[in-house]
Design an enzyme around this catalytic site. Structure first.
Site, PDB file in Angstrom:
ATOM      1  CE  LYS A  79      -3.953   1.961   2.569  1.00  0.00           C
ATOM      2  NZ  LYS A  79      -4.868   1.788   3.709  1.00  0.00           N
ATOM      3  CB  SER A 154      -8.270   3.585   2.838  1.00  0.00           C
ATOM      4  OG  SER A 154      -7.394   2.977   3.762  1.00  0.00           O
ATOM      5  CB  SER A 178      -8.443   0.662   5.679  1.00  0.00           C
ATOM      6  OG  SER A 178      -9.179   1.842   5.484  1.00  0.00           O
TER       7      SER A 178
HETATM    8  N1  GLN Z   1     -13.143   4.117   6.140  1.00  0.00           N
HETATM    9  C1  GLN Z   1     -12.608   4.529   7.390  1.00  0.00           C
HETATM   10  C2  GLN Z   1     -12.222   5.980   7.331  1.00  0.00           C
HETATM   11  O1  GLN Z   1     -12.416   6.569   6.307  1.00  0.00           O
HETATM   12  C3  GLN Z   1     -11.464   3.665   7.775  1.00  0.00           C
HETATM   13  C4  GLN Z   1     -10.207   3.991   7.092  1.00  0.00           C
HETATM   14  C5  GLN Z   1      -9.063   3.147   7.498  1.00  0.00           C
HETATM   15  O2  GLN Z   1      -9.213   2.116   8.133  1.00  0.00           O
HETATM   16  N2  GLN Z   1      -7.894   3.618   7.126  1.00  0.00           N
HETATM   17  O3  GLN Z   1     -11.758   6.553   8.277  1.00  0.00           O
END
Ligand code: GLN
Length: 485
Positions: A79, A154, A178
């Site tokens: 990532k 994400s 995420s």
């Molecule tokens: N979707 C969640 C957010 O936007 C989690 C993101 C994540 O785990 N990095 O904060």
């Protein structure tokens, strides 16, 4: 047979049995990338030459009769918020579009020492904020099982590349879901490890008290192997736990007889699609058939988790992202008058809307007069939430819930509605708030869009998550076939 469709453990056997070379594995994966990447869009950059050079080194070691690590010669994509020395690390943001780290994240040092091949860096929501991979500054990623739909986020690139056969394994990061939510939407297996078990050194911080790096793969054994390779104490991360870890992959079993699986009723309420509930109940019944015991439990504070998460994570993000000011890193506005103007223009132009929304929200909840009303309350909730999970684990060994309340949604469907997008994490965030480990594993009927089942365990009980997941894999066979594209 295509090498890119095989698991890391299968490829390792072939490498050590001299049935294939690491260069052939690399070529197979890059061939697949060439064939599908323009439709899927998992990657932000490819590192073909580096991967081939690493492959040649692995082949030379095998030829010299040396023992190799189970991940040597295996394509593991990363990532783009994990620092890779000499390779851009953009967080999918204009702010860091040209940032080339002078050092590796600790997890990267470990993977390089193991001899992985890194095909490239993966797309994500900007600074890991989002649930659909649509907030990337560069381009969205598409779900390999249905190109009209999102891969989740994400870590959307991390799940999509593994589902599409563009890598055998990947690393994502999970602050509120995420790793697990995109794994659920793309039909891969994703582990959010116990907070403190994997070093965060070199992970670009979103919310430091919640962030964890973790593996995504297509078999439980591969995920256990990658987790076993990256976990462990690191003196470069003050929140890293000092403890020894078992060899998860070597000790892997699918024996669930006597395992008590808790079903928290709050996770099966309104907002969770019927087909998701049905698929999960069917899978749990099969585990019951193998001797597991299903017990109903209650986690009444679940309702408050989403609000507490957006307060804590935004507060920490507003502080962590203060460093991106046009002076120290990445993007700098071109025309400015004086320092304040430089900050304002750089941050206005360098960050996308979602990141700005979080910074404003975070700054608000930390400001004097509101701190006690919001931030302190959320921190109190965090303690209560962890205690509630601890009580549940007195009567069960793991908890089973949906990972995502729905299957993959269409691109654009939730994009203009932040609250709807935030609800995509309703089943995953409490785990981060309590610092627990959780895994998402496909449990849907074959032939339809993937559905994820989430197992949650007590701190440092990743072995239980692997055991429950392995049982399902034994019952069902290949849970994560590469998407036909
Ligand atoms: N979707 C969640 C957010 O936007 C989690 C993101 C994540 O785990 N990095 O904060």
């Amino acid at each position: 047979m295509n090498f890119y469709e095989l698991s890391a453990s299968q490829l390792h056997k072939m490498l050590t049995g001299k049935k294939c070379s690491a260069v052939e594995i690399a070529e197979s994966v890059f061939g697949r990338i060439d064939a599908v990447e323009d439709r899927v869009g998992s990657y932000l950059c490819l590192t073909r030459d580096n991967a081939l050079e690493a492959a040649r080194k692995v082949d030379a070691r095998i030829a010299a009769g040396e023992e190799i690590h189970p991940l040597a010669g295996i394509p593991v994509a990363i990532k783009d918020n994990i620092c890779t020395k000499g390779v851009t690390t953009t967080c999918a943001s204009r702010m860091l579009h040209n940032f080339v780290p002078p050092y590796n994240a600790t997890v990267m040092d470990k993977l390089e020492a193991a001899g992985i091949l890194m095909p490239g860096k993966l797309n994500m929501d900007e600074f890991a904020m989002g649930s659909s991979c649509e907030t990337s500054y560069f381009h969205p990623t598409r779900n390999p099982h249905d190109l009209e739909r999102v891969p989740g986020g994400s870590s959307g690139g991390s799940a999509a590349c593994v589902a599409a056969g563009e890598a055998v394994l990947s690393l994502g990061s999970d602050t509120g879901g995420s790793i697990r939510q995109p794994s659920s939407l793309c039909g891969t297996i994703g582990l959010k490890p116990t907070y403190g078990s994997v070093s965060r050194y070199g992970l670009v911080a979103f919310a430091s008290s919640l962030d964890q790096i973790g593996p995504i793969g297509r078999t439980v054994e591969d995920v256990a192997t990658l987790y076993g390779t990256i976990c462990g104490h690191d003196r470069m991360d003050a929140t890293s736990a000092r403890r020894e870890y078992p060899n998860f992959a070597a000790e892997l079993t699918g024996d669930v007889s006597g395992m008590r699986i808790g079903i928290p009723k709050e996770y099966y309420g309104e907002g969770v699609d019927g087909e998701v509930k049905e698929a999960i109940h069917a899978a749990l019944k099969e585990l019951e058939g193998r001797g597991a015991k299903l017990v109903e439990v209650s986690l009444p504070s679940t309702d408050y988790a989403l609000s507490a998460y957006y307060i804590i994570s935004s507060a920490e993000a507003s502080s962590n992202l203060a460093r991106f000011d046009g002076v120290k890193y990445g993007y700098r506005a071109e025309n400015f008058e004086g320092l304040t103007d430089l900050y304002e223009k750089t941050r206005s132009e360098g960050f996308g809307d979602e990141v700005k929304r979080r910074i404003m929200l975070g700054t608000f909840v930390l400001s004097s007069g509101y701190y006690d009303a919001y931030y302190n309350k959320a921190k109190l909730f965090q303690k209560a939430c962890a205690a509630e999970f601890a009580r549940a684990f007195e009567v069960c060994d793991v908890l089973a819930t949906p990972t995502s309340p729905t299957v993959a949604f269409k691109l654009g469907e939730n994009f203009g509605d932040p609250l709807k997008m935030y609800a995509a994490d309703i089943c995953t965030i409490a785990v981060n708030i309590a610092g627990l480990p959780a895994i998402s594993i496909p449990c849907g009927p074959t032939g339809s869009l993937p559905i994820g089942l989430q197992f949650i365990g007590p701190k440092f009980a990743e072995d239980r998550l692997f055991r429950a997941s392995r049982a399902l894999e034994e019952i069902r066979g290949n849970l994560c076939p590469v998407a036909s594209l």
